[in-house]
Motif scaffolding. Structure first.
Motif, short mmCIF file in Angstrom:
data_model
loop_
_atom_site.label_atom_id
_atom_site.label_comp_id
_atom_site.label_asym_id
_atom_site.label_seq_id
_atom_site.Cartn_x
_atom_site.Cartn_y
_atom_site.Cartn_z
N ARG A 20 0.81 16.91 -0.37
CA ARG A 20 1.57 17.28 0.84
C ARG A 20 2.57 16.15 1.28
N LYS A 74 6.07 14.64 7.59
CA LYS A 74 7.47 15.04 8.39
C LYS A 74 8.12 13.78 8.83
N THR A 110 1.10 19.92 6.31
CA THR A 110 2.30 20.60 5.51
C THR A 110 1.62 21.83 4.80
#
Length: 394
Positions: A192, A195, A236
């Motif tokens: 993943r 962010k 994610t």
């Protein structure tokens, strides 16, 4: 040590001053130069920064680094193999012409691994490490952010040259990861991305994989599909699979019915996998299927949730796939005679692991790598899916 007003990064300032000391013979051939810890304290910087300065000195063959012993000034007219480097007292064996770069060490911080997912990742990393003459050190966190933070600190303290991190479940990313990014330490995230954090990552194309899996169910005539997952919690990989599921519906003009979803299954999360939680989730799945008899297929976001779903369906006296089909991400190989062959989206774990190692090595060598690499997952038909039938009333 003298100060400098240069705008250079701190590791370059440290490099310049130690190099100046070597060139002026403040540090003579065979003598030990300050350690990572000593330099970090002298310049009030992190050990990541001082380590990078010493690596630059080693790359210019001004010093040779000996694990567990320190870094020593080389003779400007002679070069030594790692085995023949100067000792702390300055003595040395007969020199040879080539200075071998010492073996690089990569730390791997991973939540956990098993037959359904993770083992292939490690196989790929180990093979790539052997192929590139580097060493892999593994620490498991079991999905606990505090364990992840301590593991990163421990590996940095051991002097690893780069890190591969499989982030803990959820939106939280620890301060150690942020420090690594700020200090531009060689770092690659696996499975993943985080962010707002500019770190290189390697994962499956989860959105496209979920889209393909959903389309496969559509092609079998299923339109009432229950999506099964833990709480997304800003992870994610989970979010991308949800988006792929929704996108598949949009492309076929089929309405998404979120009433059919069950998105708060928690027994498969790290530190929650126990008999009591498993039984609770199975009971919730049974009740969910009883409340929604229109469901003809279940899309489980992971293998362990598919196992829960299979148990729930069987408790209701329903058949797989005649009454309800199940598809999931990942499933252990069944060619050795064990396990149930779910239809699943198979991630290319070994390739993911190989690229993670190669990318972190590239970063170590000052090369740029893609910020985000996503690999295709393949649909593997199994025993758990078949044509949609008219749903039964329970």
């Amino acid at each position: 040590m003298s100060e400098t007003t240069s705008s250079k990064p701190m590791y370059e300032k440290i490099f310049d001053e130690v190099k100046r000391g070597i060139m002026t013979q403040a540090y003579k051939p065979g003598e030990r130069v300050p350690s990572e810890k000593e330099l970090a304290e002298a310049y009030s910087v992190s050990r990541i920064t001082s380590k990078k300065a010493l690596e630059l000195l080693a790359n210019e063959r001004l010093i040779v680094r000996k694990p567990g012993r320190g870094s020593f000034v080389t003779d400007p007219e002679l070069e030594f193999t790692e085995e023949e480097a100067p000792s702390a007292g300055g003595s040395r064996e007969a020199p040879v012409k080539l200075l071998h770069q010492e073996e690089k060490t990569i730390g791997l911080v991973i939540t956990d691994f098993g037959n359904s997912y993770g083992t292939g990742l490690i196989y790929g990393m180990e093979q790539a490490a052997r192929d590139n003459d580097c060493f892999l050190v593994l620490r498991r966190t079991f999905g606990v952010p505090e364990n992840e933070e301590r593991s990163i600190q421990k590996l940095l303290g051991l002097g690893v040259d780069g890190l591969i991190v499989f982030p803990a479940q959820g939106e939280y990313f620890n301060a150690e990861v942020l420090k690594l990014v700020i200090d531009r330490f060689p770092l690659v995230l696996v499975d993943r991305h985080l962010k707002g954090v500019a770190a290189a990552s390697i994962s499956s194309d989860n959105l496209t994989a979920a889209l393909k899996g959903t389309e496969y169910l559509f092609d079998l005539g299923h339109t009432s599909i229950s999506f099964l997952c833990p709480p997304p919690a800003d992870t994610t990989a989970v979010e991308d699979r949800i988006e792929g599921f929704i996108e598949a519906h949009a492309q076929r003009g089929i309405m998404v019915d979120k009433e059919l979803w069950l998105s708060d299954l928690t027994s498969t999360l790290p530190n929650s996998f126990n008999d009591e939680n498993i039984e609770r989730d199975i009971g919730r799945l049974v009740s969910h299927l009883e409340r929604h008899p229109s469901i003809t297929a279940l899309f489980a976001i992971e293998y362990n949730i598919a196992l829960l779903a299979k148990t729930a369906v069987e408790r209701l006296g329903l058949r797989i796939p005649e009454d309800i089909s199940i598809i999931c991400f990942d499933s252990p190989p069944t060619h050795l005679g064990g396990g149930y062959a779910f239809t699943h989206m198979r991630q290319n774990e070994e390739e993911m692991g190989r690229i993670a190692v190669e990318n972190v090595l590239s970063i170590m060598n000052g090369c740029s790598v893609p910020n985000k690499v996503m690999l295709e997952a393949r649909l593997i038909p199994g025993e758990s899916t078949g044509p949609a039938r008219q749903p039964k009333s329970l």
